[in-house]
Structures are given as structure tokens and as C-alpha cells.
Write a protein that holds these residues in place. Structure first.
Motif, PDB file in Angstrom:
ATOM      1  N   LEU A  66       0.828  -1.212   0.000  1.00 23.94           N
ATOM      2  CA  LEU A  66       0.000   0.000   0.000  1.00 23.94           C
ATOM      3  C   LEU A  66       0.863   1.263   0.000  1.00 23.94           C
ATOM      4  O   LEU A  66       0.587   2.226  -0.720  1.00 23.94           O
ATOM      5  CB  LEU A  66      -0.927  -0.008   1.221  1.00 23.94           C
ATOM      6  CG  LEU A  66      -2.067  -1.031   1.193  1.00 23.94           C
ATOM      7  CD1 LEU A  66      -2.804  -1.025   2.523  1.00 23.94           C
ATOM      8  CD2 LEU A  66      -3.035  -0.728   0.060  1.00 23.94           C
ATOM      9  N   VAL A  67       1.931   1.241   0.822  1.00 21.60           N
ATOM     10  CA  VAL A  67       2.822   2.401   0.883  1.00 21.60           C
ATOM     11  C   VAL A  67       3.473   2.652  -0.472  1.00 21.60           C
ATOM     12  O   VAL A  67       3.538   3.775  -0.965  1.00 21.60           O
ATOM     13  CB  VAL A  67       3.901   2.197   1.968  1.00 21.60           C
ATOM     14  CG1 VAL A  67       4.966   3.284   1.867  1.00 21.60           C
ATOM     15  CG2 VAL A  67       3.267   2.227   3.355  1.00 21.60           C
ATOM     16  N   ALA A  68       3.953   1.544  -1.103  1.00 20.50           N
ATOM     17  CA  ALA A  68       4.586   1.684  -2.419  1.00 20.50           C
ATOM     18  C   ALA A  68       3.599   2.198  -3.456  1.00 20.50           C
ATOM     19  O   ALA A  68       3.936   3.029  -4.300  1.00 20.50           O
ATOM     20  CB  ALA A  68       5.169   0.339  -2.855  1.00 20.50           C
ATOM     21  N   THR A  69       2.374   1.674  -3.380  1.00 15.54           N
ATOM     22  CA  THR A  69       1.343   2.108  -4.333  1.00 15.54           C
ATOM     23  C   THR A  69       1.034   3.583  -4.173  1.00 15.54           C
ATOM     24  O   THR A  69       0.971   4.345  -5.147  1.00 15.54           O
ATOM     25  CB  THR A  69       0.064   1.281  -4.158  1.00 15.54           C
ATOM     26  OG1 THR A  69       0.368  -0.105  -4.358  1.00 15.54           O
ATOM     27  CG2 THR A  69      -1.001   1.706  -5.158  1.00 15.54           C
ATOM     28  N   PHE A  70       0.838   4.004  -2.897  1.00 20.54           N
ATOM     29  CA  PHE A  70       0.549   5.414  -2.647  1.00 20.54           C
ATOM     30  C   PHE A  70       1.732   6.293  -3.026  1.00 20.54           C
ATOM     31  O   PHE A  70       1.558   7.388  -3.563  1.00 20.54           O
ATOM     32  CB  PHE A  70       0.184   5.634  -1.170  1.00 20.54           C
ATOM     33  CG  PHE A  70      -1.241   5.285  -0.850  1.00 20.54           C
ATOM     34  CD1 PHE A  70      -2.283   6.000  -1.422  1.00 20.54           C
ATOM     35  CD2 PHE A  70      -1.542   4.248   0.013  1.00 20.54           C
ATOM     36  CE1 PHE A  70      -3.600   5.686  -1.140  1.00 20.54           C
ATOM     37  CE2 PHE A  70      -2.849   3.930   0.298  1.00 20.54           C
ATOM     38  CZ  PHE A  70      -3.894   4.635  -0.272  1.00 20.54           C
ATOM     39  N   ARG A  71       2.967   5.812  -2.742  1.00 20.80           N
ATOM     40  CA  ARG A  71       4.144   6.592  -3.082  1.00 20.80           C
ATOM     41  C   ARG A  71       4.225   6.814  -4.591  1.00 20.80           C
ATOM     42  O   ARG A  71       4.496   7.908  -5.071  1.00 20.80           O
ATOM     43  CB  ARG A  71       5.412   5.908  -2.590  1.00 20.80           C
ATOM     44  CG  ARG A  71       6.689   6.717  -2.908  1.00 20.80           C
ATOM     45  CD  ARG A  71       7.946   6.000  -2.490  1.00 20.80           C
ATOM     46  NE  ARG A  71       8.042   5.907  -1.055  1.00 20.80           N
ATOM     47  CZ  ARG A  71       8.015   4.762  -0.359  1.00 20.80           C
ATOM     48  NH1 ARG A  71       7.887   3.617  -0.997  1.00 20.80           N
ATOM     49  NH2 ARG A  71       8.136   4.774   0.945  1.00 20.80           N
ATOM     50  N   THR A  72       4.016   5.700  -5.337  1.00 16.92           N
ATOM     51  CA  THR A  72       4.056   5.799  -6.801  1.00 16.92           C
ATOM     52  C   THR A  72       2.984   6.753  -7.312  1.00 16.92           C
ATOM     53  O   THR A  72       3.230   7.583  -8.199  1.00 16.92           O
ATOM     54  CB  THR A  72       3.865   4.415  -7.433  1.00 16.92           C
ATOM     55  OG1 THR A  72       4.887   3.535  -6.959  1.00 16.92           O
ATOM     56  CG2 THR A  72       3.929   4.491  -8.946  1.00 16.92           C
ATOM     57  N   HIS A  73       1.799   6.642  -6.716  1.00 21.26           N
ATOM     58  CA  HIS A  73       0.694   7.496  -7.142  1.00 21.26           C
ATOM     59  C   HIS A  73       0.990   8.963  -6.830  1.00 21.26           C
ATOM     60  O   HIS A  73       0.778   9.851  -7.672  1.00 21.26           O
ATOM     61  CB  HIS A  73      -0.589   7.049  -6.440  1.00 21.26           C
ATOM     62  CG  HIS A  73      -1.817   7.795  -6.902  1.00 21.26           C
ATOM     63  ND1 HIS A  73      -2.252   7.786  -8.205  1.00 21.26           N
ATOM     64  CD2 HIS A  73      -2.684   8.587  -6.216  1.00 21.26           C
ATOM     65  CE1 HIS A  73      -3.337   8.533  -8.335  1.00 21.26           C
ATOM     66  NE2 HIS A  73      -3.628   9.034  -7.117  1.00 21.26           N
ATOM     67  N   ILE A  74       1.505   9.219  -5.629  1.00 21.59           N
ATOM     68  CA  ILE A  74       1.827  10.586  -5.226  1.00 21.59           C
ATOM     69  C   ILE A  74       2.950  11.146  -6.083  1.00 21.59           C
ATOM     70  O   ILE A  74       2.917  12.297  -6.526  1.00 21.59           O
ATOM     71  CB  ILE A  74       2.206  10.626  -3.737  1.00 21.59           C
ATOM     72  CG1 ILE A  74       0.962  10.324  -2.881  1.00 21.59           C
ATOM     73  CG2 ILE A  74       2.787  11.991  -3.370  1.00 21.59           C
ATOM     74  CD1 ILE A  74       1.242  10.179  -1.408  1.00 21.59           C
ATOM     75  N   GLU A  75       3.983  10.307  -6.328  1.00 19.58           N
ATOM     76  CA  GLU A  75       5.083  10.746  -7.172  1.00 19.58           C
ATOM     77  C   GLU A  75       4.599  11.101  -8.575  1.00 19.58           C
ATOM     78  O   GLU A  75       5.064  12.065  -9.179  1.00 19.58           O
ATOM     79  CB  GLU A  75       6.162   9.675  -7.247  1.00 19.58           C
ATOM     80  CG  GLU A  75       6.952   9.518  -5.946  1.00 19.58           C
ATOM     81  CD  GLU A  75       7.959   8.386  -6.042  1.00 19.58           C
ATOM     82  OE1 GLU A  75       7.912   7.645  -7.042  1.00 19.58           O
ATOM     83  OE2 GLU A  75       8.797   8.248  -5.127  1.00 19.58           O
ATOM     84  N   SER A  76       3.645  10.313  -9.079  1.00 15.90           N
ATOM     85  CA  SER A  76       3.089  10.584 -10.392  1.00 15.90           C
ATOM     86  C   SER A  76       2.341  11.919 -10.400  1.00 15.90           C
ATOM     87  O   SER A  76       2.470  12.720 -11.336  1.00 15.90           O
ATOM     88  CB  SER A  76       2.157   9.462 -10.820  1.00 15.90           C
ATOM     89  OG  SER A  76       1.556   9.737 -12.067  1.00 15.90           O
ATOM     90  N   ILE A  77       1.583  12.156  -9.320  1.00 15.04           N
ATOM     91  CA  ILE A  77       0.842  13.419  -9.214  1.00 15.04           C
ATOM     92  C   ILE A  77       1.812  14.594  -9.135  1.00 15.04           C
ATOM     93  O   ILE A  77       1.660  15.604  -9.842  1.00 15.04           O
ATOM     94  CB  ILE A  77      -0.081  13.406  -7.983  1.00 15.04           C
ATOM     95  CG1 ILE A  77      -1.203  12.360  -8.180  1.00 15.04           C
ATOM     96  CG2 ILE A  77      -0.680  14.788  -7.738  1.00 15.04           C
ATOM     97  CD1 ILE A  77      -2.078  12.184  -6.962  1.00 15.04           C
ATOM     98  N   VAL A  78       2.836  14.454  -8.274  1.00 18.25           N
ATOM     99  CA  VAL A  78       3.827  15.517  -8.121  1.00 18.25           C
ATOM    100  C   VAL A  78       4.546  15.775  -9.440  1.00 18.25           C
ATOM    101  O   VAL A  78       4.781  16.922  -9.842  1.00 18.25           O
ATOM    102  CB  VAL A  78       4.836  15.161  -7.015  1.00 18.25           C
ATOM    103  CG1 VAL A  78       5.984  16.169  -7.003  1.00 18.25           C
ATOM    104  CG2 VAL A  78       4.145  15.124  -5.662  1.00 18.25           C
ATOM    105  N   GLU A  79       4.914  14.695 -10.124  1.00 13.52           N
ATOM    106  CA  GLU A  79       5.609  14.838 -11.402  1.00 13.52           C
ATOM    107  C   GLU A  79       4.753  15.576 -12.419  1.00 13.52           C
ATOM    108  O   GLU A  79       5.239  16.436 -13.152  1.00 13.52           O
ATOM    109  CB  GLU A  79       5.986  13.454 -11.933  1.00 13.52           C
ATOM    110  CG  GLU A  79       6.787  13.496 -13.227  1.00 13.52           C
ATOM    111  CD  GLU A  79       7.191  12.119 -13.718  1.00 13.52           C
ATOM    112  OE1 GLU A  79       7.726  12.032 -14.834  1.00 13.52           O
ATOM    113  OE2 GLU A  79       6.949  11.144 -12.990  1.00 13.52           O
ATOM    114  N   ASN A  80       3.470  15.252 -12.453  1.00  8.99           N
ATOM    115  CA  ASN A  80       2.561  15.934 -13.386  1.00  8.99           C
ATOM    116  C   ASN A  80       2.428  17.421 -13.040  1.00  8.99           C
ATOM    117  O   ASN A  80       2.415  18.275 -13.930  1.00  8.99           O
ATOM    118  CB  ASN A  80       1.188  15.260 -13.364  1.00  8.99           C
ATOM    119  CG  ASN A  80       1.215  13.879 -14.001  1.00  8.99           C
ATOM    120  OD1 ASN A  80       2.078  13.587 -14.826  1.00  8.99           O
ATOM    121  ND2 ASN A  80       0.286  13.032 -13.615  1.00  8.99           N
ATOM    122  N   VAL A  81       2.324  17.696 -11.728  1.00 13.15           N
ATOM    123  CA  VAL A  81       2.197  19.089 -11.297  1.00 13.15           C
ATOM    124  C   VAL A  81       3.459  19.872 -11.640  1.00 13.15           C
ATOM    125  O   VAL A  81       3.405  20.970 -12.195  1.00 13.15           O
ATOM    126  CB  VAL A  81       1.901  19.164  -9.786  1.00 13.15           C
ATOM    127  CG1 VAL A  81       1.987  20.617  -9.302  1.00 13.15           C
ATOM    128  CG2 VAL A  81       0.531  18.599  -9.481  1.00 13.15           C
TER     129      VAL A  81
END
Length: 275
Positions: A66-81
Motif C-alpha cells: 500500500l505504501v509503495a502504491t501510494f508513493r508511486t501514485h503521489i510521485e506521479s501526481i507531483v511529477e505531473n504538477v
């Protein structure tokens, strides 16, 4: 002691057991250590439900996933921003660079135009002085008449100047006890002015050893001539003079150059200047 797991009637029909509790069973269940330590509490699922027991390792793996999934998702959001922000920033930066380039070009053009205008104004000012000369080195006294002093000088060098050819003459600058002020002479014509100016080389021959006749130059040209004569004194040039407002110099090879600015004049400061 009755055993919970050996009472099929009680486990088979939970509703009945709850509706008609057996006092002994209830008392046994209330005992703190009724179940063995190595035995999980017998929670009976409702019909259609399934009881799932997870080990600590499994829970840890789920947590890590779950942590890895959320991290990847957050990193993707941050990268897009960040990508969106940088894209807008780069666009603004490019626009600023283009505007800056345009301003630099316009500034360069304005400087060039100002330089041309200043040069044109200087030419016009110098032209307005075409009938003037500046005489330096003549001793000064309170009762003097500068027109008479110029006529006396003209007669000495044989220029043939008449009093009627002098429009006006006067000293310039503040009085200085240690040095006589220059005399500005305005002639009625350029031809009359040339009579005196072209005969200036005879001054030393007739006793005017410390007297000089120069063209009345603008501040810019006067500064150029002063700097050029400093190079003559230092041995960088053979000569420096003015002719009709134009500053002329003679280099070490006796080649004559016209000087319009200090940048060109400074090129003769080096020993290896070849013109």
C-alpha cells in the motif's frame, strides 16, 4: 466443565442459544482464561461470512504494498504538477528572453542613433566656430585691449590682418595670477581667420615663444586633441593637430589618421600598433 466446542446444539443454532442462555455456559465464557493461550477465540461468522486470519508478515507485506502504491501514485501526481508548472515557467521564460532580446536590440539601435545625433550636433557646433581661434600665452594686464594685442601679433607674423576683420575678442575663464587666460578671437570671415591661423608657425621666429594659436574646438574634440598630444609626448605618435575642426595624428610610420573617438586613439597606445 462443559466444553463450548462439544455442544453441537449450542453452536448449531446460535439464535436459540442466545434466546435461552445456559447459566453455566455463560459463567464459563466469562472466565478470563477459558480458552487456551495458543488457541484463537472461536468467533463464529454469521451465515455467508468468512473469517480471515492474517499473519504479521502478511500484514507487513500488505502495508508495504500500500505504501509503495501510494508513493508511486503521489510521485506521479507531483511529477505531473511539476511538469505543468515547469512548462508554464519555460513558456514565460522564453517570452521574457524574446522580450529581453528585443529590448537589447532596441537599446543598441537607440545608442547608435544617439551617437549619430551627438556626432551631428558636434559637427554643427564645430562648424559654428569656423571663424574663431584661441590664442594662449599672451601676457595679461588690466588695461589691455585684446583687439590691439591680436593686431600686434598678426603684424609680427605677417598675416596682414586689419582691425575691421576682427568681429570681437576677449579673455575666457577665471583670472589666474600664475597663468594668462586664453583670448578667443572671432573674425568677420573664415578667410580672415585663415590669415592668422596659417601663419602661426612663425610665432617662435618673432619672439612669441610661449604663444600658441589653435582652433576653437568643441569639448569633445578638444579632449581628443589633448589625449593625442599626450601620446606625442610619450613617443607613441609623431604629431597631433587639428584642421578645420578635424583631429589629425601622425603615427610612428609617418602615416596620417583622422581621429573621431578615444577608442580609435587608444589603439595607438600599444607598441605593436600597425596602421
Amino acid at each position: 466443565m462443559s466444553n463450548f466446542f462439544e455442544t453441537p446444539d449450542r453452536t448449531r443454532n446460535s439464535k436459540r442459544a442466545l434466546s435461552s442462555p445456559d447459566n453455566e455456559l455463560i459463567n464459563d465464557l466469562k472466565r478470563p482464561n477459558y480458552f487456551p493461550a495458543n488457541m484463537e477465540s472461536p468467533i463464529t461468522p454469521s451465515p455467508g461470512e468468512t473469517t480471515l486470519t492474517l499473519s504479521e508478515d502478511a500484514i507487513q507485506k500488505i502495508s508495504d504494498t500500500l505504501v509503495a502504491t501510494f508513493r508511486t501514485h503521489i510521485e506521479s501526481i507531483v511529477e505531473n504538477v511539476v511538469s505543468s508548472v515547469m512548462s508554464k515557467f519555460n513558456s514565460k521564460l522564453e517570452a521574457l528572453e524574446q522580450a529581453n532580446t528585443l529590448l537589447i536590440t532596441e537599446n543598441s539601435d537607440l545608442k547608435a542613433n544617439i551617437s549619430r545625433l551627438e556626432s551631428k550636433l558636434d559637427d554643427q557646433e564645430q562648424y559654428s566656430r569656423r571663424n574663431l581661434v584661441r590664442v594662449s600665452g599672451i601676457q595679461e594686464n588690466q588695461s589691455e585691449n585684446t583687439d590691439d594685442l591680436i593686431i600686434k601679433l598678426s603684424d609680427a607674423i605677417g598675416s596682414g590682418l586689419s582691425l575691421t576683420e576682427i568681429d570681437r575678442s576677449h579673455r575666457v575663464g577665471k583670472p589666474n595670477p600664475s597663468k594668462p587666460r586664453d583670448i578667443i578671437v572671432k573674425f568677420t570671415s573664415y578667410r580672415a581667420r585663415q590669415k592668422v591661423y596659417l601663419s602661426r608657425s612663425k610665432l617662435k621666429d618673432v619672439g612669441y615663444n610661449k604663444t600658441f594659436i589653435n582652433e576653437d574646438l568643441t569639448a569633445k574634440r578638444s579632449s581628443l586633441l589633448f589625449n593625442a598630444r599626450a601620446l606625442v609626448k610619450s613617443g607613441r605618435l609623431l604629431g597631433a593637430w587639428s584642421s578645420d575642426g578635424t583631429i589629425l595624428i601622425k603615427d610612428s610610420k609617418s602615416k596620417i589618421h583622422r581621429v573621431n573617438n578615444n577608442d580609435y586613439l587608444n589603439s595607438f597606445r600599444s607598441d605593436d600598433s600597425n596602421r
